[in-house]
Enzyme design. Structure first.
Site, PDB file in Angstrom:
ATOM      1  N   HIS A 101       0.845  -1.194   0.000  1.00 29.65           N
ATOM      2  CA  HIS A 101       0.000   0.000   0.000  1.00 29.65           C
ATOM      3  C   HIS A 101       0.881   1.244   0.000  1.00 29.65           C
ATOM      4  CE1 HIS A 101      -2.071   3.257   2.438  1.00 29.65           C
ATOM      5  NE2 HIS A 101      -2.801   3.190   1.336  1.00 29.65           N
ATOM      6  N   SER A 102       0.561   2.212  -0.847  1.00 26.43           N
ATOM      7  CA  SER A 102       1.227   3.510  -0.868  1.00 26.43           C
ATOM      8  C   SER A 102       2.741   3.337  -1.057  1.00 26.43           C
ATOM      9  CB  SER A 102       0.887   4.270   0.421  1.00 26.43           C
ATOM     10  OG  SER A 102       1.241   5.623   0.339  1.00 26.43           O
ATOM     11  N   MET A 103       3.564   3.827  -0.127  1.00 25.86           N
ATOM     12  CA  MET A 103       5.002   3.633  -0.253  1.00 25.86           C
ATOM     13  C   MET A 103       5.351   2.150  -0.341  1.00 25.86           C
ATOM     14  SD  MET A 103       8.112   4.781   2.298  1.00 25.86           S
ATOM     15  CE  MET A 103       7.710   3.495   3.497  1.00 25.86           C
ATOM     16  N   ALA A 105       3.585  -0.075  -1.804  1.00 25.44           N
ATOM     17  CA  ALA A 105       3.325  -0.485  -3.182  1.00 25.44           C
ATOM     18  C   ALA A 105       4.489  -0.093  -4.084  1.00 25.44           C
ATOM     19  CB  ALA A 105       2.024   0.150  -3.684  1.00 25.44           C
ATOM     20  N   HIS A 263      -7.392   7.057   0.196  1.00 23.24           N
ATOM     21  CA  HIS A 263      -6.092   6.401   0.048  1.00 23.24           C
ATOM     22  C   HIS A 263      -5.967   5.152   0.924  1.00 23.24           C
ATOM     23  CE1 HIS A 263      -1.891   6.111  -0.997  1.00 23.24           C
ATOM     24  NE2 HIS A 263      -1.481   6.317   0.249  1.00 23.24           N
TER      25      HIS A 263
END
Length: 287
Positions: A101-103, A105, A263
């Site tokens: 997820h996010s960073m 990912a 997000h």
């Protein structure tokens, strides 16, 4: 969130990380990588809804219960890539999948592009490549990073009067979350100190990146990936706010699914976690 979980410490050659292990011992091996300033509780709602997977959810260095990097070290994205590869080595996984997820990912994408022969499947939530920079901006960005690093020694962590105030602070963070999500992250991210509570995260995580990839460099990692990729895009997430990002995705070898939510759609409520889980269960176990 009633799934049995095992808490472990992973003594890597260079740092000790904390992790949770979920799922059957014979499940498909998956390493879950959370986002910037979060911790492994980012997956607390999602993981119990995933089936047939042996998931190792890691607190990245400087987050949660993991060690901080030593003095003089940096929190570059590629250092996280190396850490996760070392986690796979700890478990003897020659091939494994990634859930990011996010960073996390972004880290997962870089791993799959760097070591394509190691990654089986890539499941991403609301991110895929790092923030990029134009080559001519590199000197100014490096200067700004050094200035911020030198100024950090004069800054102290904010001490919150109560646990609840610490939760409220995370709700208003750079990427905001609702109270339920903040409460889950706080279970692992907040600790008592004289005078109140602080978030455990290393202050150096707030420093700007000294060097960023250019867009062609970042895309080179994606085009080198050899495994199936599923990207869940949050309709009110970060990527939808970046000009040109959606058009960019159309040219990438990625299975794209847009879902309603922000997000942290996989963490903010059970309904959001379920729709993300439905998507990834189909992805990890294709008919």
């Amino acid at each position: 969130m009633n799934m049995q979980v095992e808490e472990v410490r992973l003594s890597l050659p260079h740092i000790e990380l904390a992790a949770h292990i979920y799922g059957p011992a014979d499940g498909l091996p998956v390493i879950a990588v959370h986002g910037w300033m979060d911790n492994l509780m980012s997956f607390a709602r999602l993981v119990p809804k995933l089936h047939g997977l042996r998931i190792v959810a890691v607190d990245l260095a400087g987050h949660g219960h993991s060690e901080h990097r030593p003095p003089g070290a940096h929190y570059s994205v590629w250092e996280n890539v190396y850490d996760i590869l070392q986690v796979a080595e700890q478990f003897g996984w020659e091939r494994f999948s990634l859930l990011g997820h996010s960073m996390g990912a972004i880290v997962s994408t870089l791993i799959a592009g760097t070591m394509p022969h190691r990654v089986e499947r890539l499941a991403l939530i609301d991110a895929i490549i790092p923030h990029t920079a134009k080559p001519e901006a590199t000197p100014e960005e490096l200067a700004a990073a050094f200035e911020a690093q030198m100024a950090l020694k004069n800054k102290r962590k904010r001490v919150h009067d109560s646990f609840d105030k610490a939760i409220e602070a995370r709700m208003k963070g750079a990427v905001s979350v609702n109270r339920e999500a903040s409460e889950l992250l706080a279970q692992r991210g907040v600790m008592p100190v004289p005078g109140g509570y602080i978030w455990r995260t290393d202050s150096r995580l707030m420093l700007p990146s000294p060097v960023r990839f250019t867009l062609p460099q970042a895309l080179a990692f994606v085009h080198r990936i050899a495994c199936p990729v599923s990207l869940v895009l949050a309709s009110q997430g970060v990527m939808t706010k970046i000009p040109g990002s959606i058009d960019l995705l159309k040219d990438l070898p990625v299975e794209l699914t847009e879902l309603p939510g922000r997000h942290h759609l996989h963490l903010e409520d059970e309904a959001g976690a379920q729709v993300v889980a439905d998507c990834f269960n189909r992805f990890f176990h294709p008919a």
